[in-house]
Design a protein around this motif. Structure first.
Motif, PDB file in Angstrom:
ATOM      1  N   ALA A  35       0.834  -1.207   0.000  1.00  0.00           N
ATOM      2  CA  ALA A  35       0.000   0.000   0.000  1.00  0.00           C
ATOM      3  C   ALA A  35       0.867   1.254   0.000  1.00  0.00           C
ATOM      4  O   ALA A  35       0.586   2.226  -0.738  1.00  0.00           O
ATOM      5  N   ILE A  36       1.933   1.250   0.788  1.00  0.00           N
ATOM      6  CA  ILE A  36       2.820   2.417   0.835  1.00  0.00           C
ATOM      7  C   ILE A  36       3.508   2.611  -0.512  1.00  0.00           C
ATOM      8  O   ILE A  36       3.661   3.746  -1.004  1.00  0.00           O
ATOM      9  N   SER A  37       3.912   1.514  -1.140  1.00  0.00           N
ATOM     10  CA  SER A  37       4.574   1.621  -2.442  1.00  0.00           C
ATOM     11  C   SER A  37       3.620   2.164  -3.504  1.00  0.00           C
ATOM     12  O   SER A  37       3.994   3.027  -4.320  1.00  0.00           O
ATOM     13  N   SER A  38       2.381   1.689  -3.497  1.00  0.00           N
ATOM     14  CA  SER A  38       1.397   2.196  -4.469  1.00  0.00           C
ATOM     15  C   SER A  38       1.090   3.668  -4.212  1.00  0.00           C
ATOM     16  O   SER A  38       0.973   4.475  -5.159  1.00  0.00           O
ATOM     17  N   LEU A  39       0.974   4.032  -2.950  1.00  0.00           N
ATOM     18  CA  LEU A  39       0.708   5.433  -2.617  1.00  0.00           C
ATOM     19  C   LEU A  39       1.874   6.326  -3.029  1.00  0.00           C
ATOM     20  O   LEU A  39       1.671   7.446  -3.537  1.00  0.00           O
ATOM     21  N   GLU A  40       3.090   5.829  -2.859  1.00  0.00           N
ATOM     22  CA  GLU A  40       4.259   6.626  -3.247  1.00  0.00           C
ATOM     23  C   GLU A  40       4.302   6.846  -4.755  1.00  0.00           C
ATOM     24  O   GLU A  40       4.553   7.969  -5.231  1.00  0.00           O
ATOM     25  N   SER A  41       4.068   5.785  -5.514  1.00  0.00           N
ATOM     26  CA  SER A  41       4.080   5.932  -6.973  1.00  0.00           C
ATOM     27  C   SER A  41       2.959   6.866  -7.440  1.00  0.00           C
ATOM     28  O   SER A  41       3.139   7.666  -8.375  1.00  0.00           O
ATOM     29  N   GLY A  42       1.791   6.800  -6.784  1.00  0.00           N
ATOM     30  CA  GLY A  42       0.695   7.693  -7.169  1.00  0.00           C
ATOM     31  C   GLY A  42       0.994   9.146  -6.868  1.00  0.00           C
ATOM     32  O   GLY A  42       0.709  10.042  -7.676  1.00  0.00           O
ATOM     33  N   LEU A  43       1.570   9.428  -5.719  1.00  0.00           N
ATOM     34  CA  LEU A  43       1.883  10.812  -5.361  1.00  0.00           C
ATOM     35  C   LEU A  43       2.990  11.385  -6.232  1.00  0.00           C
ATOM     36  O   LEU A  43       2.964  12.574  -6.593  1.00  0.00           O
TER      37      LEU A  43
END
Length: 325
Positions: A35-43
């Motif tokens: 989840a953190i990795s997906s959120l980082e790529s999205g931001l």
């Protein structure tokens, strides 16, 4: 959870209860990291203007742009990384706290066996097993005997291998001898024993030979002195040595006769001194005057000669006679 319960559950599940709980916690942590990795790529893929970042156009400075002409916000990436790190730390702390409670609850209420039922539990693979002692069960004595037998067997095997190696060496030597003899017979060659010359180099190489200059090369103009010349010279000196020895024999025979009386006299003096010392000691113990080495009595004070003693005795006699008159 005690060790007996853990062993029983491990044998039943084929894995430890803690490994099951660890797998659950690791699965949750993997979901958090995803989840953190997906959120980082999205931001990072979102334009900074949509995230609330803007450039102050009223200022004198000009905003930096990339190759496509988009405004670059370096502080946006730094703020996103810091925020994601804080979010990850917060989620990990909450998961650890929650699953610690989960672990305690599962181990106490789910993955457990009551103590009063522990001895009555029989697993499926226990069926048909007999836990009684059989007559073929090894004892410490039988194990020790088998171990000793194994040791002796290894020792015998090692000695047999050594004996075999020695026998192989002897056989190889005999075969080489036989092959040599057969070759000699086939060629018709009779071997003759060669005489080994006697090595007499010690007669010229020893320190005594060097001192007598036996076999020493004195120079290019010097005549060689073979060993026979030196031997002839030594033999010529033997008569003179025999004559000198005959002259010394009477003197040597007289020497022991001269030393014997001296030794006897010294022993006699020692014996005399010992006897006199014992006599003086006996007289002193008996309360009498001891005699000195010169025959005079030993008294305290100044030594008195025998003539002085006679004079004193005569004076004492005269005094006693005057008193009697």
């Amino acid at each position: 959870m005690d060790d007996a319960t853990t062993s029983l559950l491990t044998e039943h599940f084929s894995y430890t209860p803690l490994s099951l709980i660890d797998d659950i916690i690791n699965s949750i942590n993997n979901l958090i990291y995803q989840a953190i990795s997906s959120l980082e790529s999205g931001l990072l893929n979102t334009p900074p203007e949509r995230l609330g970042f803007s450039h102050d156009s009223s200022g004198p400075s000009i905003a930096e742009t990339d190759e496509d002409g988009n405004v670059v916000y370096p502080e946006a990436k730094l703020e996103i990384e810091n925020g994601l790190h804080q979010l990850e730390t917060l989620l990990e702390a909450n998961v650890d706290k929650a699953f610690d409670k989960f672990e305690i609850y599962v181990l106490r209420n789910i993955l457990t066996v009551p103590g009063d039922l522990l001895s009555w539990v029989r697993l499926k693979h226990y069926e048909g097993l007999s836990f009684g002692s059989s007559p073929d069960t090894p004892t410490p004595e039988t194990i020790h005997a088998q171990r000793k037998k194994l040791f002796e067997t290894k020792k015998l095997n090692r000695s047999l291998k050594e004996e075999r190696a020695r026998n192989d060496a002897v056989i190889s030597q005999l075969q080489s001898i036989l092959s040599t003899v057969e070759t000699a017979k086939a060629d018709g060659v009779s071997k003759t024993v060669e005489k080994i010359p006697v090595d007499l180099s010690f007669l010229t190489s020893t320190p005594a030979a060097r001192q007598l200059r036996v076999g020493v090369d004195a120079g290019p103009n010097a005549k060689p002195t073979p060993l026979t010349t030196n031997t002839t010279f030594i033999l010529s000196q033997l008569p003179a040595l025999q004559t000198t020895l005959e002259q010394l024999r009477p003197r040597l025979a007289a020497l022991p006769n001269a030393t014997v009386p001296m030794e006897t006299k010294s022993k006699r003096d020692e014996r005399k001194e010992y006897i006199e010392s014992r006599i003086r000691l006996h007289l002193e113990r008996a309360g009498q005057l001891a005699m000195g080495n010169d025959g005079n009595p030993v008294v305290a004070g100044r030594r008195i000669d025998i003539r002085e003693a006679h004079a004193l005795e005569s004076v004492a006699n005269m005094l006693t006679q005057d008193k009697s008159v």
